[in-house]
Design a protein around this motif. Structure first.
Motif, mmCIF file in Angstrom:
data_model
loop_
_atom_site.group_PDB
_atom_site.id
_atom_site.type_symbol
_atom_site.label_atom_id
_atom_site.label_comp_id
_atom_site.label_asym_id
_atom_site.label_seq_id
_atom_site.Cartn_x
_atom_site.Cartn_y
_atom_site.Cartn_z
ATOM 1 N N GLY A 203 -1.078 -5.968 9.913
ATOM 2 C CA GLY A 203 -2.254 -5.153 9.597
ATOM 3 C C GLY A 203 -2.286 -3.818 10.320
ATOM 4 N N THR A 204 -1.272 -3.548 11.155
ATOM 5 C CA THR A 204 -1.261 -2.268 11.874
ATOM 6 C C THR A 204 -0.705 -1.140 11.003
ATOM 7 O OG1 THR A 204 -0.965 -3.453 13.959
ATOM 8 C CG2 THR A 204 -0.484 -1.100 13.975
ATOM 9 N N ALA A 205 0.283 -1.465 10.182
ATOM 10 C CA ALA A 205 0.812 -0.442 9.265
ATOM 11 C C ALA A 205 -0.306 -0.016 8.317
ATOM 12 C CB ALA A 205 1.999 -0.989 8.484
ATOM 13 N N ALA A 206 -0.491 1.298 8.194
ATOM 14 C CA ALA A 206 -1.612 1.795 7.395
ATOM 15 C C ALA A 206 -1.363 1.538 5.912
ATOM 16 C CB ALA A 206 -1.817 3.279 7.656
ATOM 17 N N PRO A 207 -2.301 0.899 5.229
ATOM 18 C CA PRO A 207 -2.117 0.591 3.807
ATOM 19 C C PRO A 207 -2.441 1.785 2.921
ATOM 20 C CG PRO A 207 -4.215 -0.293 4.548
ATOM 21 C CD PRO A 207 -3.568 0.360 5.756
ATOM 22 N N VAL A 208 -1.744 2.884 3.151
ATOM 23 C CA VAL A 208 -1.979 4.083 2.345
ATOM 24 C C VAL A 208 -1.180 3.982 1.054
ATOM 25 C CG1 VAL A 208 -2.480 5.595 4.299
ATOM 26 C CG2 VAL A 208 -0.151 5.368 3.488
ATOM 27 N N SER A 209 -1.735 4.527 0.016
ATOM 28 C CA SER A 209 -1.012 4.577 -1.249
ATOM 29 C C SER A 209 0.162 5.540 -1.115
ATOM 30 C CB SER A 209 -1.947 5.051 -2.366
ATOM 31 O OG SER A 209 -1.174 5.496 -3.463
ATOM 32 N N ILE A 210 1.281 5.172 -1.694
ATOM 33 C CA ILE A 210 2.455 6.044 -1.614
ATOM 34 C C ILE A 210 2.210 7.353 -2.375
ATOM 35 C CG2 ILE A 210 3.654 5.108 -3.631
ATOM 36 C CD1 ILE A 210 5.244 6.160 -0.247
ATOM 37 N N ASP A 211 1.208 7.379 -3.234
ATOM 38 C CA ASP A 211 0.876 8.596 -3.998
ATOM 39 C C ASP A 211 -0.148 9.472 -3.285
ATOM 40 O OD1 ASP A 211 2.538 7.820 -6.149
ATOM 41 O OD2 ASP A 211 0.966 6.446 -6.835
ATOM 42 N N ASP A 212 -0.554 9.067 -2.081
ATOM 43 C CA ASP A 212 -1.579 9.828 -1.373
ATOM 44 C C ASP A 212 -0.965 11.091 -0.774
ATOM 45 O OD1 ASP A 212 -3.530 10.798 0.404
ATOM 46 O OD2 ASP A 212 -4.312 8.774 0.755
#
Lengths: 369, 369
Positions: A203-212
């Motif tokens: 849960g530490t890796a930021a769940p950002v969209s690759i399209d962000d």
């Protein structure tokens, strides 16, 4: 005969370096270090299959490496469930930070980071004429909200955030980072340095969209993967941003054996788990050593532990110097109040034994100074 | 959500690359090359002791490389009879050229090179906003006097000269280069790229004083030393100029195994002589192959030979394409009239046999197009 005419920017730059290497210190001491615990290298080493791949590639080193880093990029894309167009491979995160800063920061441009965060990022920003604005740590954590608010205030083009953090080992949940990103000002790119994320809790890796388009994430084979000397890092972002690196990067800059080694390392999940377990064990041991000496170890989501020496930066520096004098290579944070700590990398029992043996005398020496 | 704000310079740069790698071509063809004779790599390979050193270093790759490149710089200083302060080691000549251009060239600054000379230098100049001025080759040789006259005319901050030359393989005596330097304008730095000088006749290396502030000389382990995939180059110049690299270089950018390999390669003089002899033999063989096909091979002081295909650039390109279609990787000059040639790297007999077998058909195909 006159010498070259440097750019005004180059003339203005100092010749200081971000870090003094342990080899330089060894030459100054006239002796090797007993334990090399200062650079957050992974003493547990790389996957044996990575070592084999690099040794094998040594016989093919007459060939330039693939300038597209095709096989490694594709494997990384599979690993992360993204497209190869979302990934650029470079000469460590250091190299990628240099390219990124070059693409975005010109003389006078504002950049935000934390006071005491990664000096090599600051080195690159200064190197391209950017103006650094710093916010303090908050309780030994980087402070995303304060960073993004400062970015809005100064109109920053880049804001740097390491999660987990170096040099403190602290971390935020990835979800908290993404939530804080709501306050990122328009046109400001977040450089999310996740060099240590493989050591961190789920849960530490930021769940950002690759399209962000607001963020670029940086990863490395230098830490948990144990290949610091190979110089392999990568960044993940939108295809537009990733493609921009092709305008400035050293296309044939990647060592061929390093590419092969990183590919093999990525494919050895069992070794990754082995090292993760070793790191957890070493973190606990460093905590025990600290407590046995009346000191507190800070919680860590990295392959190192910051030990609070309990006084100010001068005292911690005296402890560090006394450790170095005994052959124990460690480093410490640069900025107050984090510089009350020393930073000790995880390592096998033998290295930590040497640290444990040296610490009492180092503290005694520091206390009588 | 908007994306990053690139610098005006970055926005203006094209995403073109200096060279397409052979691996890219292999992926496009769906088949490996039979002979890899296009990138002037040394198929004879590195010194066995260099291979051993790199294989051994693979097990120590968890450590960052020495950021001072101390041992290699000192060995190079001994080798050249200069001081370590005269030498900077970097990620190939490509990496060093990038640092050098960054130190000296800003938007609008004038730089001089030959039309058809090393594209990666041009890539770096464009990448930092410099304005390239080109002079033509003279009789398939770079023309030092014309280069330096042009530098004076346009007020150039840098002038690039490769000796021996790539892509033609031609050369000047070092004494002639030094004599021509009398016409170098004040404040213009000569970048003397001597990547191939170890293949050249005695007297080709320019006998410039190490204290001469008008010139920086670049060398590499990628060519005769057979370590292209390791990325190790170095530059020699005055201490002031060399120290300036510390303002911008990626201090921890050198692969640890590559440093060890280069040191071992430098110390194996017997292997160097062995490769020099192999290169001489291969150059003669390429000349024979050319003549057997009614073509002329140009004299070469490098580890490759330019073969004059006897017509224009379109014809040479057709020959090249037909060779590539048969699995023979070669390249060719970019600029007319040098692009009447194809460029064939030296290699062992088996590789040249494959080239010899493919050339007649390639010429036949090109002639009927």
């Amino acid at each position: 005969m006159t010498g070259p005419r440097y750019t005004p920017l180059a003339q203005s730059l100092p010749s200081t370096v971000p870090f003094v290497g342990p080899e330089t210190q060894e030459r100054q001491r006239g002796a090797s270090f007993v334990a090399r615990l200062g650079a957050n290298e992974s003493i547990f080493g790389p996957s044996p299959s990575a070592t084999q791949a690099m040794a094998h590639a040594a016989s093919e080193i007459w060939m330039y490496g693939d300038p597209e880093n095709h096989d490694l990029r594709h494997a990384l894309a599979d690993h992360h469930g993204v497209s190869p167009e979302n990934i650029v491979v470079g000469e460590g995160i250091d190299g990628l930070l240099s390219y990124l800063v070059r693409l975005i920061v010109g003389p006078g441009d504002a950049v935000v980071t934390s006071d005491g965060a990664y000096p090599t990022f600051n080195y690159h920003v200064a190197g391209f004429g950017g103006i650094l604005h710093k916010v303090p740590y908050s309780g030994d954590h980087e402070d995303p909200s304060a960073l993004f608010a400062k970015a809005a205030e100064v109109g920053a083009k880049l804001v740097y955030l390491a999660n987990p953090d170096n040099p403190m080992g602290s971390w935020h949940s990835g979800a908290d980072i993404v939530a804080a990103m709501d306050a990122l000002p328009d046109g400001c790119l977040l450089v999310l340095d996740e060099a240590y994320v493989e050591c961190a809790p789920e849960g530490t890796a930021a769940p950002v969209s690759i399209d962000d388009p607001r963020v670029i994430r940086m990863r490395t084979f230098s830490k948990v993967y144990g290949m610091a000397g190979a110089r392999v890092g990568y960044a993940m972002g939108t295809p537009d941003l990733i493609a921009a690196f092709n305008k400035v990067r050293n296309h044939f800059g990647m060592n061929r054996a390093a590419q092969a080694g990183a590919l093999a390392a990525l494919q050895d999940g069992a070794w990754l788990e082995h090292v993760q377990a070793q790191i957890a064990e070493a973190r606990a041991r460093i905590g025990t050593i600290a407590r046995e000496n009346g000191l507190a170890a800070l919680p860590s989501a990295t392959n190192f532990v910051a030990i609070d020496c309990g006084r100010d930066g001068d005292f911690a520096k005296a402890v560090l110097d006394a450790l170095v004098a005994q052959g124990i290579f460690v480093r410490m944070p640069f900025a107050a109040p984090q510089n009350r700590c020393i930073r000790v990398s995880c390592g096998p029992a033998s290295d930590l034994d040497a640290f444990a043996a040296a610490l009492p005398e180092a503290l005694a020496v520091a206390r009588v100074r």
